[in-house]
Design an enzyme around this catalytic site. Structure first.
Site, short mmCIF file in Angstrom:
data_model
loop_
_atom_site.label_atom_id
_atom_site.label_comp_id
_atom_site.label_asym_id
_atom_site.label_seq_id
_atom_site.Cartn_x
_atom_site.Cartn_y
_atom_site.Cartn_z
CE LYS A 52 -3.90 -2.41 2.04
NZ LYS A 52 -4.72 -2.78 3.21
CD GLN A 96 -3.61 -4.44 6.24
OE1 GLN A 96 -3.69 -3.41 5.58
NE2 GLN A 96 -4.04 -5.60 5.77
CG ASP A 119 -9.74 -0.26 4.51
OD1 ASP A 119 -9.42 -0.72 3.40
OD2 ASP A 119 -9.04 -0.37 5.54
N1 GUN Z 1 -6.92 -6.97 5.81
C1 GUN Z 1 -7.25 -7.76 4.76
N2 GUN Z 1 -7.85 -7.03 3.80
C2 GUN Z 1 -7.92 -5.77 4.25
C3 GUN Z 1 -8.42 -4.55 3.70
O1 GUN Z 1 -8.96 -4.47 2.60
N3 GUN Z 1 -8.27 -3.44 4.49
C4 GUN Z 1 -7.70 -3.49 5.72
N4 GUN Z 1 -7.63 -2.37 6.41
N5 GUN Z 1 -7.23 -4.59 6.25
C5 GUN Z 1 -7.34 -5.73 5.52
#
Ligand code: GUN
Length: 280
Positions: A52, A96, A119
């Site tokens: 990311k 996350q 998100d």
């Molecule tokens: N963990 C697995 N997929 C995601 C996601 O799309 N966003 C976040 N914040 N954590 C995750």
């Protein structure tokens, strides 16, 4: 002959479009900042977070990294989120998942300002999606819609079956297909006659979390198959929820694993970061 939907190429195209947009915004004096919070030492999460941050760098978004120890308390995390909610140079906040067990995930996600919730997990954004209001949409299902549109696949009037009803993928996926005027069915672990339900689908989105579960018996001839799953096999190769080789001769379009839906999630996260400027 089936067409393979190249998620890697489409995600690169999207990131390049965003890069141009971000440099135009910068020229008009606007910059974008994404705060990325990682709590603990989950190795998979560390990889996701690194990717990311790399995407932010590519596009020209400033990423502010908060890597917190496993012992961080819920109160400490909530305090950080509160600070970031009030910071002008932070447009997006991403926590996350999964969080360590002693932290209540719901409480944390609810604490993120809906205007910075890139998100799309906050109840306000989830609600906005279901009633057709503006807001952030969960990245993976938004990426699936983008794959369909950019491959020239019409959704309107089509029988769409989504397997999986998670808050992050299945439910928002169904909402998005409905918004595109698809006729939508959500199937899940308690669905009876899953094969028959799937065989109705012109567009089948599979998010069950079981390696190679969907074989050709679940497929209507000429269907579009989107595979959201990703699994590491014993031979170390990756596979999806769909038995790709078995299904391939029967579909019109299919996403591979890897290189299908996966790369789209980050591209749509970047898209949400850019969108945050207009929502705020
Ligand atoms: N963990 C697995 N997929 C995601 C996601 O799309 N966003 C976040 N914040 N954590 C995750």
């Amino acid at each position: 002959m089936a067409e393979i939907i190249d998620g890697k190429a489409i995600s690169t195209q999207i990131k390049d479009e965003l890069k141009t947009k971000v440099s135009e915004l910068k020229a008009s004096g606007k910059s974008i900042g994404l705060a990325v919070i990682l709590v603990g030492n989950d190795p998979a999460s560390a990889v996701y977070v690194r990717n990311k941050k790399k995407a932010c760098e590519y596009i020209g978004i400033e990423s502010l990294s908060y890597e917190l120890p496993e012992e961080t308390t819920e109160d400490e995390l909530l305090k950080l989120i509160d600070e970031l909610n009030n910071k002008n140079n932070v447009n997006g906040i991403l926590v996350q998942l999964p969080l360590p067990k002693h932290i209540n995930e719901e409480r944390v996600l609810d604490a993120i300002s809906p205007l910075k919730d890139v998100d799309g997990f906050h109840p306000v954004n989830v609600g906005a999606l279901s009633i057709g209001r503006k807001g952030f949409v969960s990245c993976t299902p938004a990426g699936v819609i983008e794959l369909l549109k950019r491959s020239g696949i019409e959704i309107e009037g089509k029988e769409c079956v989504v397997i999986g009803r998670s808050n992050i993928v299945g439910k928002p996926m169904a909402q998005l297909l409905l918004r595109e005027n698809g006729t939508v069915t959500i199937a899940h672990s308690r669905t009876k006659n899953l094969k028959e339900v799937c065989r109705r689908a012109d567009i089948l989105v599979v998010a069950i979390g079981k390696p190679k579960f969907i074989d050709s018996e679940y497929i209507k001839e000429g269907a579009v198959v989107i595979d959201v799953g990703i699994h590491r096999q014993e031979d170390n190769k990756l596979c999806g929820d769909v038995d790709y080789d078995d299904v391939f001769p029967h579909v019109s379009y299919i996403t591979p694993v890897p290189g299908g839906v996966g790369p789209m999630t980050i591209a749509m996260l970047m898209n949400n970061c850019v969108k945050s400027i207009s929502l705020q």
